[in-house]
Design a protein around this motif. Structure first.
Motif, PDB file in Angstrom:
ATOM      1  N   VAL A 181      -9.847  -2.301   3.751  1.00 44.37           N
ATOM      2  CA  VAL A 181      -9.037  -3.327   4.417  1.00 44.37           C
ATOM      3  C   VAL A 181      -7.925  -3.774   3.465  1.00 44.37           C
ATOM      4  O   VAL A 181      -6.756  -3.873   3.829  1.00 44.37           O
ATOM      5  CB  VAL A 181      -9.926  -4.526   4.823  1.00 44.37           C
ATOM      6  CG1 VAL A 181      -9.071  -5.669   5.349  1.00 44.37           C
ATOM      7  CG2 VAL A 181     -10.967  -4.094   5.856  1.00 44.37           C
ATOM      8  N   VAL A 182      -8.302  -3.971   2.208  1.00 48.36           N
ATOM      9  CA  VAL A 182      -7.307  -4.350   1.182  1.00 48.36           C
ATOM     10  C   VAL A 182      -6.248  -3.257   1.090  1.00 48.36           C
ATOM     11  O   VAL A 182      -5.043  -3.525   1.104  1.00 48.36           O
ATOM     12  CB  VAL A 182      -7.999  -4.565  -0.183  1.00 48.36           C
ATOM     13  CG1 VAL A 182      -6.969  -4.838  -1.271  1.00 48.36           C
ATOM     14  CG2 VAL A 182      -9.012  -5.710  -0.092  1.00 48.36           C
ATOM     15  N   PHE A 183      -6.709  -2.004   1.061  1.00 53.00           N
ATOM     16  CA  PHE A 183      -5.766  -0.889   0.907  1.00 53.00           C
ATOM     17  C   PHE A 183      -4.795  -0.798   2.082  1.00 53.00           C
ATOM     18  O   PHE A 183      -3.616  -0.470   1.910  1.00 53.00           O
ATOM     19  CB  PHE A 183      -6.488   0.457   0.725  1.00 53.00           C
ATOM     20  CG  PHE A 183      -5.511   1.596   0.534  1.00 53.00           C
ATOM     21  CD1 PHE A 183      -5.373   2.578   1.505  1.00 53.00           C
ATOM     22  CD2 PHE A 183      -4.690   1.640  -0.583  1.00 53.00           C
ATOM     23  CE1 PHE A 183      -4.443   3.602   1.351  1.00 53.00           C
ATOM     24  CE2 PHE A 183      -3.754   2.670  -0.757  1.00 53.00           C
ATOM     25  CZ  PHE A 183      -3.631   3.646   0.218  1.00 53.00           C
ATOM     26  N   SER A 184      -5.265  -1.122   3.294  1.00 55.79           N
ATOM     27  CA  SER A 184      -4.335  -1.026   4.445  1.00 55.79           C
ATOM     28  C   SER A 184      -3.142  -1.966   4.230  1.00 55.79           C
ATOM     29  O   SER A 184      -2.007  -1.642   4.578  1.00 55.79           O
ATOM     30  CB  SER A 184      -5.061  -1.355   5.754  1.00 55.79           C
ATOM     31  OG  SER A 184      -5.463  -2.720   5.746  1.00 55.79           O
ATOM     32  N   ASN A 185      -3.392  -3.078   3.566  1.00 56.44           N
ATOM     33  CA  ASN A 185      -2.267  -4.006   3.295  1.00 56.44           C
ATOM     34  C   ASN A 185      -1.414  -3.529   2.120  1.00 56.44           C
ATOM     35  O   ASN A 185      -0.203  -3.729   2.082  1.00 56.44           O
ATOM     36  CB  ASN A 185      -2.809  -5.412   3.048  1.00 56.44           C
ATOM     37  CG  ASN A 185      -3.403  -5.994   4.341  1.00 56.44           C
ATOM     38  OD1 ASN A 185      -2.800  -5.848   5.403  1.00 56.44           O
ATOM     39  ND2 ASN A 185      -4.585  -6.571   4.249  1.00 56.44           N
ATOM     40  N   VAL A 186      -2.063  -2.860   1.161  1.00 56.40           N
ATOM     41  CA  VAL A 186      -1.295  -2.261   0.042  1.00 56.40           C
ATOM     42  C   VAL A 186      -0.352  -1.195   0.613  1.00 56.40           C
ATOM     43  O   VAL A 186       0.840  -1.153   0.282  1.00 56.40           O
ATOM     44  CB  VAL A 186      -2.260  -1.632  -0.990  1.00 56.40           C
ATOM     45  CG1 VAL A 186      -1.506  -0.724  -1.972  1.00 56.40           C
ATOM     46  CG2 VAL A 186      -3.022  -2.723  -1.758  1.00 56.40           C
ATOM     47  N   ALA A 187      -0.883  -0.379   1.514  1.00 57.24           N
ATOM     48  CA  ALA A 187      -0.069   0.715   2.094  1.00 57.24           C
ATOM     49  C   ALA A 187       1.114   0.141   2.876  1.00 57.24           C
ATOM     50  O   ALA A 187       2.252   0.631   2.782  1.00 57.24           O
ATOM     51  CB  ALA A 187      -0.944   1.587   2.993  1.00 57.24           C
ATOM     52  N   LYS A 188       0.865  -0.947   3.614  1.00 57.06           N
ATOM     53  CA  LYS A 188       1.967  -1.588   4.386  1.00 57.06           C
ATOM     54  C   LYS A 188       3.075  -2.041   3.421  1.00 57.06           C
ATOM     55  O   LYS A 188       4.265  -1.830   3.671  1.00 57.06           O
ATOM     56  CB  LYS A 188       1.438  -2.810   5.153  1.00 57.06           C
ATOM     57  CG  LYS A 188       0.807  -2.470   6.492  1.00 57.06           C
ATOM     58  CD  LYS A 188       0.593  -3.745   7.333  1.00 57.06           C
ATOM     59  CE  LYS A 188      -0.514  -3.491   8.376  1.00 57.06           C
ATOM     60  NZ  LYS A 188      -1.684  -4.371   8.171  1.00 57.06           N
ATOM     61  N   ALA A 189       2.664  -2.604   2.300  1.00 65.24           N
ATOM     62  CA  ALA A 189       3.670  -3.095   1.324  1.00 65.24           C
ATOM     63  C   ALA A 189       4.477  -1.926   0.767  1.00 65.24           C
ATOM     64  O   ALA A 189       5.701  -2.008   0.612  1.00 65.24           O
ATOM     65  CB  ALA A 189       2.959  -3.855   0.204  1.00 65.24           C
ATOM     66  N   ILE A 190       3.804  -0.824   0.471  1.00 65.73           N
ATOM     67  CA  ILE A 190       4.513   0.344  -0.089  1.00 65.73           C
ATOM     68  C   ILE A 190       5.402   0.993   0.978  1.00 65.73           C
ATOM     69  O   ILE A 190       6.555   1.354   0.722  1.00 65.73           O
ATOM     70  CB  ILE A 190       3.503   1.353  -0.688  1.00 65.73           C
ATOM     71  CG1 ILE A 190       2.834   0.729  -1.926  1.00 65.73           C
ATOM     72  CG2 ILE A 190       4.193   2.676  -1.050  1.00 65.73           C
ATOM     73  CD1 ILE A 190       1.807   1.593  -2.617  1.00 65.73           C
ATOM     74  N   ASP A 191       4.884   1.100   2.202  1.00 66.62           N
ATOM     75  CA  ASP A 191       5.695   1.686   3.290  1.00 66.62           C
ATOM     76  C   ASP A 191       6.942   0.824   3.540  1.00 66.62           C
ATOM     77  O   ASP A 191       7.995   1.336   3.880  1.00 66.62           O
ATOM     78  CB  ASP A 191       4.866   1.813   4.580  1.00 66.62           C
ATOM     79  CG  ASP A 191       3.755   2.847   4.429  1.00 66.62           C
ATOM     80  OD1 ASP A 191       2.759   2.775   5.168  1.00 66.62           O
ATOM     81  OD2 ASP A 191       3.881   3.708   3.516  1.00 66.62           O
ATOM     82  N   GLY A 192       6.800  -0.458   3.286  1.00 67.11           N
ATOM     83  CA  GLY A 192       7.949  -1.343   3.495  1.00 67.11           C
ATOM     84  C   GLY A 192       9.068  -1.082   2.494  1.00 67.11           C
ATOM     85  O   GLY A 192      10.200  -1.534   2.646  1.00 67.11           O
ATOM     86  N   LEU A 193       8.749  -0.280   1.467  1.00 69.72           N
ATOM     87  CA  LEU A 193       9.738  -0.002   0.406  1.00 69.72           C
ATOM     88  C   LEU A 193      10.795   0.987   0.866  1.00 69.72           C
ATOM     89  O   LEU A 193      11.898   0.999   0.425  1.00 69.72           O
ATOM     90  CB  LEU A 193       9.018   0.644  -0.811  1.00 69.72           C
ATOM     91  CG  LEU A 193       8.668  -0.214  -2.001  1.00 69.72           C
ATOM     92  CD1 LEU A 193       8.100   0.652  -3.112  1.00 69.72           C
ATOM     93  CD2 LEU A 193       9.897  -0.967  -2.505  1.00 69.72           C
ATOM     94  N   LYS A 194      10.394   1.891   1.742  1.00 66.14           N
ATOM     95  CA  LYS A 194      11.274   3.034   2.057  1.00 66.14           C
ATOM     96  C   LYS A 194      12.584   2.569   2.698  1.00 66.14           C
ATOM     97  O   LYS A 194      12.579   1.545   3.371  1.00 66.14           O
ATOM     98  CB  LYS A 194      10.525   4.003   2.971  1.00 66.14           C
ATOM     99  CG  LYS A 194       9.465   4.790   2.166  1.00 66.14           C
ATOM    100  CD  LYS A 194       8.584   5.622   3.047  1.00 66.14           C
ATOM    101  CE  LYS A 194       7.458   6.245   2.201  1.00 66.14           C
ATOM    102  NZ  LYS A 194       6.203   6.309   2.946  1.00 66.14           N
TER     103      LYS A 194
END
Ligand SMILES: Nc1ncnc2c1ncn2[C@@H]1O[C@H](COP(=O)(O)OP(=O)(O)O)[C@@H](O)[C@H]1O
Ligand SMILES: Nc1ncnc2c1ncn2[C@H]1C[C@H](O)[C@@H](COP(=O)(O)OP(=O)(O)O)O1
Ligand SMILES: [Mg+2]
Length: 194
Positions: A181-194
């Motif tokens: 669950v934590v990782f799904s939010n980490v991934a959202k933050a990284i995807d927001g970088l593109k």
């Protein structure tokens, strides 16, 4: 400034001891192929080498204190340069641990594009570290040192969050829940970088 690192994409992973930085970095590596550099792992490798410098570092880490800025910064820079030709970007885990470290990093290497702030409650961090200590074999995963590391985190490292918040690059990640669950939010933050 080292021009091999001039355009490197850099993500700082900042959070208390036991907040889950290493766990989340492993999942980021698996999904995005970033280069994960943990300041603690680099330091423990130096300790493991049996060098004189390693012995000094070990004593500091066992006390739960910060090692000298230049030592940890040089180790990270060296490790980044070693991977510069193959790296898709760098996850700098456990650095900066004080504002001065962030400023020095930016002078010598470059600016981060994202700061992942892995946030967990103090009691959660303590219980996770006590549990990790059962198998980690780490000399700093014991009750007394954990307390010192936590005090140091609140005193020296939390100001790093405020420092970068001013630039709008901090993404606070609640690390209380299950790893995925934590990782799904980490991934959202990284995807927001593109
Ligand atoms: N979301 C989580 N839920 C439960 N345990 C976790 C979670 N994230 C990490 N842990 C455990 O807590 C301990 C500390 O995690 P770690 O990733 O080493 O944190 P850090 O690198 O911030 O010290 C490890 O034993 C790890 O397995
Ligand atoms: N950026 C940094 N500056 C100074 N000391 C550091 C450092 N990163 C790590 N250390 C030293 C102090 C830390 O208590 C110890 C372990 O670091 P770590 O492995 O990142 O801890 P954890 O993963 O439990 O948060 O190494
Ligand atoms: Mg760690």
């Amino acid at each position: 400034m080292s021009d091999k690192l001039k355009d490197a994409k850099i993500i700082f992973v900042v959070g208390g001891p036991g907040s889950g930085k290493g766990t989340q970095c492993e999942k980021v590596v698996a999904k995005y192929g970033y280069t994960h550099l943990s300041s603690g792992d680099l330091l423990r490798a130096e300790v493991g080498s049996g060098s004189e410098r390693g012995k000094q570092l070990s004593a500091i880490m066992q006390r739960g204190e910060l090692v000298p800025l230049d030592t940890v910064l040089d180790m990270i820079k060296e490790a980044m340069i070693a991977k510069a030709d193959v790296s898709k970007g760098y996850l700098i885990d456990g650095y900066p641990r004080e504002v001065k470290q962030g400023e020095e990093f930016e002078k010598k290497i470059g600016a981060p594009s994202l700061l992942l702030y892995i946030d967990a409650k103090a009691e959660t961090m303590v219980s996770r570290l006590m549990k990790r200590g059962e198998t980690s074999g780490r000399a700093d995963d014991n009750e007394e040192t954990i307390k010192k590391r936590l005090d140091l985190y609140y005193k020296a490292t939390e100001p790093v969050i405020a420092f970068y918040e001013g630039r709008g690059i901090v993404r606070k990640i609640d690390s209380e829940g299950a790893v995925d669950v934590v990782f799904s939010n980490v991934a959202k933050a990284i995807d927001g970088l593109k």
